[in-house]
Design a protein around this motif. Sequence first.
Motif, PDB file in Angstrom:
ATOM      1  N   GLU A   1     -17.688 -21.303 -18.563  1.00 16.54           N
ATOM      2  CA  GLU A   1     -18.410 -20.269 -17.809  1.00 16.54           C
ATOM      3  C   GLU A   1     -19.846 -20.156 -18.312  1.00 16.54           C
ATOM      4  O   GLU A   1     -20.791 -20.098 -17.535  1.00 16.54           O
ATOM      5  CB  GLU A   1     -17.713 -18.914 -17.963  1.00 16.54           C
ATOM      6  CG  GLU A   1     -16.467 -18.772 -17.111  1.00 16.54           C
ATOM      7  CD  GLU A   1     -15.998 -17.326 -17.025  1.00 16.54           C
ATOM      8  OE1 GLU A   1     -16.320 -16.534 -17.933  1.00 16.54           O
ATOM      9  OE2 GLU A   1     -15.297 -16.989 -16.053  1.00 16.54           O
TER      10      GLU A   1
ATOM     11  N   SER B   1     -21.015 -22.869  -5.266  1.00 12.12           N
ATOM     12  CA  SER B   1     -21.784 -21.711  -5.754  1.00 12.12           C
ATOM     13  C   SER B   1     -23.205 -21.720  -5.201  1.00 12.12           C
ATOM     14  O   SER B   1     -23.703 -22.715  -4.725  1.00 12.12           O
ATOM     15  CB  SER B   1     -21.826 -21.687  -7.275  1.00 12.12           C
ATOM     16  OG  SER B   1     -22.484 -22.825  -7.763  1.00 12.12           O
TER      17      SER B   1
ATOM     18  N   ARG C   1     -13.308 -10.727 -20.676  1.00 10.08           N
ATOM     19  CA  ARG C   1     -12.584 -10.921 -19.419  1.00 10.08           C
ATOM     20  C   ARG C   1     -11.164 -10.429 -19.622  1.00 10.08           C
ATOM     21  O   ARG C   1     -10.802 -10.004 -20.716  1.00 10.08           O
ATOM     22  CB  ARG C   1     -12.633 -12.371 -18.959  1.00 10.08           C
ATOM     23  CG  ARG C   1     -12.224 -13.388 -20.025  1.00 10.08           C
ATOM     24  CD  ARG C   1     -12.457 -14.794 -19.570  1.00 10.08           C
ATOM     25  NE  ARG C   1     -11.501 -15.171 -18.560  1.00 10.08           N
ATOM     26  CZ  ARG C   1     -11.829 -15.796 -17.430  1.00 10.08           C
ATOM     27  NH1 ARG C   1     -13.073 -16.103 -17.185  1.00 10.08           N
ATOM     28  NH2 ARG C   1     -10.906 -16.130 -16.561  1.00 10.08           N
ATOM     29  N   SER C   2     -10.362 -10.489 -18.563  1.00 11.06           N
ATOM     30  CA  SER C   2      -9.043  -9.849 -18.652  1.00 11.06           C
ATOM     31  C   SER C   2      -8.146 -10.501 -19.702  1.00 11.06           C
ATOM     32  O   SER C   2      -7.277  -9.854 -20.265  1.00 11.06           O
ATOM     33  CB  SER C   2      -8.358  -9.866 -17.287  1.00 11.06           C
ATOM     34  OG  SER C   2      -8.143 -11.197 -16.865  1.00 11.06           O
TER      35      SER C   2
ATOM     36  N   PRO D   1     -11.976 -17.456 -12.302  1.00  3.67           N
ATOM     37  CA  PRO D   1     -10.973 -16.384 -12.209  1.00  3.67           C
ATOM     38  C   PRO D   1      -9.732 -16.720 -13.040  1.00  3.67           C
ATOM     39  O   PRO D   1      -9.397 -17.904 -13.208  1.00  3.67           O
ATOM     40  CB  PRO D   1     -10.622 -16.341 -10.720  1.00  3.67           C
ATOM     41  CG  PRO D   1     -11.752 -17.016 -10.033  1.00  3.67           C
ATOM     42  CD  PRO D   1     -12.279 -18.038 -10.995  1.00  3.67           C
ATOM     43  N   ARG D   2      -9.097 -15.686 -13.550  1.00  2.00           N
ATOM     44  CA  ARG D   2      -7.916 -15.859 -14.390  1.00  2.00           C
ATOM     45  C   ARG D   2      -6.879 -16.723 -13.679  1.00  2.00           C
ATOM     46  O   ARG D   2      -6.542 -16.472 -12.518  1.00  2.00           O
ATOM     47  CB  ARG D   2      -7.333 -14.488 -14.712  1.00  2.00           C
ATOM     48  CG  ARG D   2      -6.128 -14.556 -15.611  1.00  2.00           C
ATOM     49  CD  ARG D   2      -5.704 -13.183 -16.067  1.00  2.00           C
ATOM     50  NE  ARG D   2      -4.661 -13.313 -17.082  1.00  2.00           N
ATOM     51  CZ  ARG D   2      -4.319 -12.352 -17.918  1.00  2.00           C
ATOM     52  NH1 ARG D   2      -4.931 -11.197 -17.864  1.00  2.00           N
ATOM     53  NH2 ARG D   2      -3.369 -12.543 -18.819  1.00  2.00           N
TER      54      ARG D   2
ATOM     55  N   LYS E   1     -18.121 -18.724 -12.642  1.00  2.00           N
ATOM     56  CA  LYS E   1     -17.089 -17.714 -12.870  1.00  2.00           C
ATOM     57  C   LYS E   1     -15.738 -18.380 -12.661  1.00  2.00           C
ATOM     58  O   LYS E   1     -15.494 -18.990 -11.617  1.00  2.00           O
ATOM     59  CB  LYS E   1     -17.255 -16.552 -11.886  1.00  2.00           C
ATOM     60  CG  LYS E   1     -18.073 -15.418 -12.455  1.00  2.00           C
ATOM     61  CD  LYS E   1     -17.203 -14.669 -13.378  1.00  2.00           C
ATOM     62  CE  LYS E   1     -17.735 -13.662 -14.311  1.00  2.00           C
ATOM     63  NZ  LYS E   1     -17.508 -13.756 -15.700  1.00  2.00           N
TER      64      LYS E   1
ATOM     65  N   LYS F   1     -16.612 -26.098  -8.365  1.00  2.00           N
ATOM     66  CA  LYS F   1     -17.189 -24.754  -8.501  1.00  2.00           C
ATOM     67  C   LYS F   1     -18.696 -24.792  -8.240  1.00  2.00           C
ATOM     68  O   LYS F   1     -19.246 -23.903  -7.579  1.00  2.00           O
ATOM     69  CB  LYS F   1     -16.946 -24.192  -9.914  1.00  2.00           C
ATOM     70  CG  LYS F   1     -15.505 -23.925 -10.263  1.00  2.00           C
ATOM     71  CD  LYS F   1     -14.858 -22.864  -9.407  1.00  2.00           C
ATOM     72  CE  LYS F   1     -15.219 -21.466  -9.818  1.00  2.00           C
ATOM     73  NZ  LYS F   1     -14.389 -20.475  -9.052  1.00  2.00           N
TER      74      LYS F   1
ATOM     75  N   GLU G   1      -7.036 -19.707 -12.567  1.00  3.08           N
ATOM     76  CA  GLU G   1      -7.468 -20.700 -11.580  1.00  3.08           C
ATOM     77  C   GLU G   1      -7.564 -22.100 -12.187  1.00  3.08           C
ATOM     78  O   GLU G   1      -7.149 -23.082 -11.572  1.00  3.08           O
ATOM     79  CB  GLU G   1      -8.824 -20.306 -10.984  1.00  3.08           C
ATOM     80  CG  GLU G   1      -9.250 -21.195  -9.830  1.00  3.08           C
ATOM     81  CD  GLU G   1     -10.551 -20.739  -9.199  1.00  3.08           C
ATOM     82  OE1 GLU G   1     -10.499 -19.951  -8.242  1.00  3.08           O
ATOM     83  OE2 GLU G   1     -11.634 -21.160  -9.681  1.00  3.08           O
TER      84      GLU G   1
END
Lengths: 196, 129
Positions: B51, B129, A98-99, B59-60, B57, B125, B62
């Motif tokens: 994850e 989902s 991932r990033s 997100p960066r 998922k 989450k 979050e």
Amino acid sequence: MRWIWIDKFLEFRSGEFARAIKNLTLAEEHLHDHFPGYPVMPASLIIEGLAQTGGILVGEAGGFAEKVVLAKIPRAEFFGVACAGDQLVYEVTLTDLRSEGAVVEAKAFLAGELLADAEIVFAHLDNSRANQIFGPKNFVFTQQLLGVLDLAKAQARAREAVAQGQSQAQPVPAIGASAEGGGEANGQPREPQTVA
Amino acid sequence: MPTYEQIFEKVQATLVDALGVDEEEVTSNATLQGDLGAESIDFLDIVFRLERNFGIKIPRGELFPENLTADPEWIADGKLTTKGVDELKSRLPFADISKIEEDPSVDKIGDLYTVDMLVQYVQSKLSTS
């Protein structure tokens, strides 16, 4: 001394898997200190070799745009020792990317037997902060370290050229035998290597 | 949809693996840094494991927001301003912000990351989902 703890890539599948070898020789100073009269590869340097294999796999997946650093080793188990004269085979599978970073499963084999099993977490350094501290140069992927991958690519191209009967191609280094030998890592015969 | 308790047990196992702590230490109100000894790099490991273990998922930024103290309007004299506290509320919706409202010292921000916060985050989450 160069901080390169892998000698050669046998297989490199972008974003997925890499297999590299490390030959242990008494020309290496550290083996004389670890330990006098009993030259065994320090476990920490096996981890470093696995991390270099994995680090290049992670870095290449992002086009070497990121500075990839070893962040954490959540798990590492060792089941034996490697001595001078031995050849270690490192197999690394990219499990998460991932990033912010990546995770790899990494294994070292000696004569087809599992010698070490580890999980390694890599972090991508924040580029703006890293540039402030270290400058724009990518100090992780130095040309020396990337040279190992470049060599594997060059050898793969040479093999392809020979296979296509292009006798006018560059002289082919005598690497075919060793590459095929490496295909028996983990004690199992392998498909022909792909170095992309 | 798994219950809070079921998610808690899985989060507990995740933290045992990521931080090398004993299961008994991972209580609902334990703080990741203060009680469980997590360092910043462990947060990345925890994200990867959550994850994987929950099939979600993240997100960066979050779950663990970045640059919480970057804006000078959010901090004054080592304490969060009202704006800073509001920012925390919006970026850490599952954290118990009342603690930081009592003592808005910047070094208390780490105490907001608790096991309960992780469980609630995962719960939200999974429900979407």
